[in-house]
Design a protein around this motif. Structure first.
Motif, PDB file in Angstrom:
ATOM      1  N   VAL A  12      21.525  44.814  25.000  1.00  0.00           N
ATOM      2  CA  VAL A  12      22.709  44.986  25.859  1.00  0.00           C
ATOM      3  C   VAL A  12      22.280  45.644  27.170  1.00  0.00           C
ATOM      4  O   VAL A  12      22.680  45.230  28.257  1.00  0.00           O
ATOM      5  N   LYS A  13      21.408  46.654  27.069  1.00  0.00           N
ATOM      6  CA  LYS A  13      20.995  47.405  28.253  1.00  0.00           C
ATOM      7  C   LYS A  13      20.132  46.554  29.189  1.00  0.00           C
ATOM      8  O   LYS A  13      20.368  46.493  30.396  1.00  0.00           O
ATOM      9  N   LYS A  14      19.137  45.878  28.617  1.00  0.00           N
ATOM     10  CA  LYS A  14      18.178  45.153  29.458  1.00  0.00           C
ATOM     11  C   LYS A  14      18.661  43.760  29.851  1.00  0.00           C
ATOM     12  O   LYS A  14      18.368  43.288  30.944  1.00  0.00           O
ATOM     13  N   ASN A  15      19.357  43.064  28.937  1.00  0.00           N
ATOM     14  CA  ASN A  15      19.703  41.672  29.199  1.00  0.00           C
ATOM     15  C   ASN A  15      21.138  41.470  29.673  1.00  0.00           C
ATOM     16  O   ASN A  15      21.386  40.651  30.549  1.00  0.00           O
ATOM     17  N   LEU A  16      22.080  42.207  29.084  1.00  0.00           N
ATOM     18  CA  LEU A  16      23.492  41.959  29.407  1.00  0.00           C
ATOM     19  C   LEU A  16      23.981  42.771  30.610  1.00  0.00           C
ATOM     20  O   LEU A  16      24.575  42.213  31.541  1.00  0.00           O
ATOM     21  N   LYS A  17      23.715  44.063  30.600  1.00  0.00           N
ATOM     22  CA  LYS A  17      24.296  44.924  31.643  1.00  0.00           C
ATOM     23  C   LYS A  17      23.893  44.549  33.077  1.00  0.00           C
ATOM     24  O   LYS A  17      24.744  44.560  33.961  1.00  0.00           O
ATOM     25  N   PRO A  18      22.619  44.188  33.317  1.00  0.00           N
ATOM     26  CA  PRO A  18      22.277  43.770  34.690  1.00  0.00           C
ATOM     27  C   PRO A  18      23.081  42.547  35.147  1.00  0.00           C
ATOM     28  O   PRO A  18      23.402  42.409  36.327  1.00  0.00           O
ATOM     29  N   LEU A  19      23.426  41.677  34.212  1.00  0.00           N
ATOM     30  CA  LEU A  19      24.215  40.483  34.574  1.00  0.00           C
ATOM     31  C   LEU A  19      25.663  40.868  34.860  1.00  0.00           C
ATOM     32  O   LEU A  19      26.294  40.339  35.772  1.00  0.00           O
ATOM     33  N   LEU A  20      26.188  41.804  34.066  1.00  0.00           N
ATOM     34  CA  LEU A  20      27.579  42.244  34.287  1.00  0.00           C
ATOM     35  C   LEU A  20      27.734  42.866  35.681  1.00  0.00           C
ATOM     36  O   LEU A  20      28.801  42.784  36.284  1.00  0.00           O
ATOM     37  N   ALA A  21      26.638  43.454  36.182  1.00  0.00           N
ATOM     38  CA  ALA A  21      26.680  44.050  37.527  1.00  0.00           C
ATOM     39  C   ALA A  21      26.823  42.982  38.608  1.00  0.00           C
ATOM     40  O   ALA A  21      27.201  43.279  39.735  1.00  0.00           O
ATOM     41  N   GLN A  22      26.507  41.730  38.240  1.00  0.00           N
ATOM     42  CA  GLN A  22      26.601  40.629  39.226  1.00  0.00           C
ATOM     43  C   GLN A  22      27.954  39.910  39.189  1.00  0.00           C
ATOM     44  O   GLN A  22      28.182  38.995  39.972  1.00  0.00           O
ATOM     45  N   VAL A  23      28.809  40.304  38.237  1.00  0.00           N
ATOM     46  CA  VAL A  23      30.095  39.611  38.112  1.00  0.00           C
ATOM     47  C   VAL A  23      30.912  39.799  39.389  1.00  0.00           C
ATOM     48  O   VAL A  23      30.966  40.891  39.937  1.00  0.00           O
ATOM     49  N   ARG A  24      31.487  38.711  39.856  1.00  0.00           N
ATOM     50  CA  ARG A  24      32.303  38.808  41.074  1.00  0.00           C
ATOM     51  C   ARG A  24      33.743  38.421  40.737  1.00  0.00           C
ATOM     52  O   ARG A  24      33.995  37.715  39.758  1.00  0.00           O
ATOM     53  N   LYS A  25      34.650  38.879  41.575  1.00  0.00           N
ATOM     54  CA  LYS A  25      36.056  38.517  41.371  1.00  0.00           C
ATOM     55  C   LYS A  25      36.240  37.047  41.705  1.00  0.00           C
ATOM     56  O   LYS A  25      35.666  36.566  42.686  1.00  0.00           O
ATOM     57  N   PRO A  26      37.050  36.315  40.937  1.00  0.00           N
ATOM     58  CA  PRO A  26      37.276  34.915  41.280  1.00  0.00           C
ATOM     59  C   PRO A  26      38.018  34.791  42.613  1.00  0.00           C
ATOM     60  O   PRO A  26      38.830  35.656  42.955  1.00  0.00           O
ATOM     61  N   THR A  27      37.717  33.746  43.340  1.00  0.00           N
ATOM     62  CA  THR A  27      38.430  33.505  44.595  1.00  0.00           C
ATOM     63  C   THR A  27      39.849  33.058  44.265  1.00  0.00           C
ATOM     64  O   THR A  27      40.141  32.685  43.126  1.00  0.00           O
ATOM     65  N   ALA A  28      40.721  33.073  45.270  1.00  0.00           N
ATOM     66  CA  ALA A  28      42.112  32.651  45.052  1.00  0.00           C
ATOM     67  C   ALA A  28      42.145  31.213  44.541  1.00  0.00           C
ATOM     68  O   ALA A  28      42.922  30.880  43.628  1.00  0.00           O
ATOM     69  N   ALA A  29      41.286  30.365  45.100  1.00  0.00           N
ATOM     70  CA  ALA A  29      41.247  28.957  44.684  1.00  0.00           C
ATOM     71  C   ALA A  29      40.802  28.834  43.228  1.00  0.00           C
ATOM     72  O   ALA A  29      41.350  28.028  42.471  1.00  0.00           O
ATOM     73  N   GLU A  30      39.805  29.659  42.829  1.00  0.00           N
ATOM     74  CA  GLU A  30      39.330  29.632  41.440  1.00  0.00           C
ATOM     75  C   GLU A  30      40.420  30.108  40.484  1.00  0.00           C
ATOM     76  O   GLU A  30      40.617  29.542  39.408  1.00  0.00           O
ATOM     77  N   ARG A  31      41.126  31.155  40.892  1.00  0.00           N
ATOM     78  CA  ARG A  31      42.223  31.676  40.051  1.00  0.00           C
ATOM     79  C   ARG A  31      43.298  30.614  39.859  1.00  0.00           C
ATOM     80  O   ARG A  31      43.766  30.394  38.744  1.00  0.00           O
ATOM     81  N   ASP A  32      43.657  29.948  40.950  1.00  0.00           N
ATOM     82  CA  ASP A  32      44.691  28.913  40.860  1.00  0.00           C
ATOM     83  C   ASP A  32      44.250  27.762  39.961  1.00  0.00           C
ATOM     84  O   ASP A  32      45.030  27.237  39.170  1.00  0.00           O
ATOM     85  N   ALA A  33      42.968  27.379  40.098  1.00  0.00           N
ATOM     86  CA  ALA A  33      42.447  26.266  39.289  1.00  0.00           C
ATOM     87  C   ALA A  33      42.466  26.631  37.801  1.00  0.00           C
ATOM     88  O   ALA A  33      42.843  25.827  36.953  1.00  0.00           O
ATOM     89  N   ARG A  34      42.075  27.875  37.509  1.00  0.00           N
ATOM     90  CA  ARG A  34      42.074  28.317  36.105  1.00  0.00           C
ATOM     91  C   ARG A  34      43.495  28.389  35.549  1.00  0.00           C
ATOM     92  O   ARG A  34      43.747  27.991  34.411  1.00  0.00           O
ATOM     93  N   ALA A  35      44.395  28.921  36.352  1.00  0.00           N
ATOM     94  CA  ALA A  35      45.796  29.018  35.913  1.00  0.00           C
ATOM     95  C   ALA A  35      46.362  27.623  35.658  1.00  0.00           C
ATOM     96  O   ALA A  35      47.078  27.405  34.676  1.00  0.00           O
ATOM     97  N   ALA A  36      46.019  26.666  36.523  1.00  0.00           N
ATOM     98  CA  ALA A  36      46.505  25.291  36.355  1.00  0.00           C
ATOM     99  C   ALA A  36      45.962  24.684  35.062  1.00  0.00           C
ATOM    100  O   ALA A  36      46.666  23.963  34.347  1.00  0.00           O
ATOM    101  N   LYS A  37      44.700  25.002  34.740  1.00  0.00           N
ATOM    102  CA  LYS A  37      44.112  24.486  33.491  1.00  0.00           C
ATOM    103  C   LYS A  37      44.816  25.087  32.277  1.00  0.00           C
ATOM    104  O   LYS A  37      45.058  24.411  31.278  1.00  0.00           O
TER     105      LYS A  37
END
Lengths: 222, 75
Positions: free
Chosen positions: A80-105
């Motif tokens: 979790v420390k070496k493999n997962l956490k560094p990736l979680l630090a790269q998570v970005r907020k979805p753009t408005a367009a991405e949010r709308d597309a996901r909501a539509a799905k």
């Protein structure tokens, strides 16, 4: 496998998603889950992934927010420390367009259950959309659909019958996180078959649901 | 005249050498920069049914989040 639910629950808010993937059919996999991890909360994808090499099972693949494979190996070797956490630090907020597309799905997904008269599943799918993307246009539509969920002739009878099965099984689609390990699957299978007969005329979609679960419970996992 | 021509030749030679020194360093720099924006995507999954699904069906639908794919086979 219970560790996967715990891991997802712990890091879900930081943008972590667990997807179990298997080539088995729904009934076989649910039988397996009932035995091994009845309170699972993560997604299970039924299908294939020919682009991946899996030298052994189980096999884990971590995918970074940019869509690339960041790590793979035996689940026991994942840190979790070496493999997962560094990736979680790269998570970005979805753009408005991405949010709308996901909501539509999510809306299309819920609508499909409604069209199939699987009212309890439609209701939970609409609710998930409203909770996840409350400000979206799709959520406004979902709220309207929830209000008129049972206006179709016979919908109330179907809905109540489906809820009776959900109560017996412990969850809408899979046993819910609070349900206990199935102690007497043969008895439950018999009950579900009886319900299927009872609902055959008045609530055919509920009868189908009862038969699907009777099939799952009729074979005990060994 | 001769000295002007010599100066010009010298200037061109210096320019040439500078370019020759700069280019090999410049090319890998730009290639590396291009690679960071051109990510090799994880292969897509081919799924016909979901348990606990929410309508997102492809890995592309989860872009921006961290996904753990756990392959298993019950047998």
């Amino acid at each position: 496998m219970g560790h996967l639910s715990r891991l997802q629950d712990k890091y879900r808010a930081k943008g972590f998603v667990v997807i179990g993937i298997t080539g088995e059919d729904r009934a076989t996999n649910l039988r397996y889950m009932l035995h091994n991890d009845p309170a699972f909360t993560y997604r299970v994808a039924l299908g294939s992934a020919p682009g991946y090499e899996t030298p052994e099972f189980p096999w884990s693949v971590l995918i970074a927010p940019d869509g690339s494979v960041a790590w793979q190996g035996s689940p026991a070797r994942m840190s979790v420390k070496k493999n997962l956490k560094p990736l979680l630090a790269q998570v970005r907020k979805p753009t408005a367009a991405e949010r709308d597309a996901r909501a539509a799905k999510m809306l299309a997904f819920a609508n499909a259950f409604l069209a199939d008269h699987f009212f309890v599943r439609a209701e939970s799918a609409f609710q998930a959309l409203i909770t996840t993307y409350p400000a979206s246009e799709a959520a406004t539509t979902a709220k309207a659909r929830m209000k008129s969920l049972l206006v179709v002739d016979g919908a109330r009878v179907e809905y109540d019958a489906q809820n009776a099965i959900v109560k017996l099984v412990g969850g809408v689609e899979a046993p819910n996180p609070t349900s206990k390990r199935v102690k007497n699957p043969e008895r439950d299978a018999a009950k579900l078959k009886k319900l299927a007969q009872q609902y055959a005329e008045s609530a055919p979609r509920a009868a189908r649901l009862a038969l699907e679960w009777a099939d799952i419970y009729s074979e005990v996992w060994k | 005249m001769t000295s002007t021509r010599t100066r010009m030749v010298t200037a061109l030679a210096v320019l040439g050498v500078s370019l020759a020194l700069w280019l090999p360093a410049a090319v890998p720099c730009c290639r590396a920069a291009a690679q960071t924006t051109d990510v090799e995507l994880a292969p897509e999954i081919e799924i016909h049914d979901w348990i606990n699904g929410d309508g997102r069906t492809t890995l592309a639908d989860f872009r921006g989040e961290v996904v753990l794919l756990e392959f298993w086979n019950s047998h």
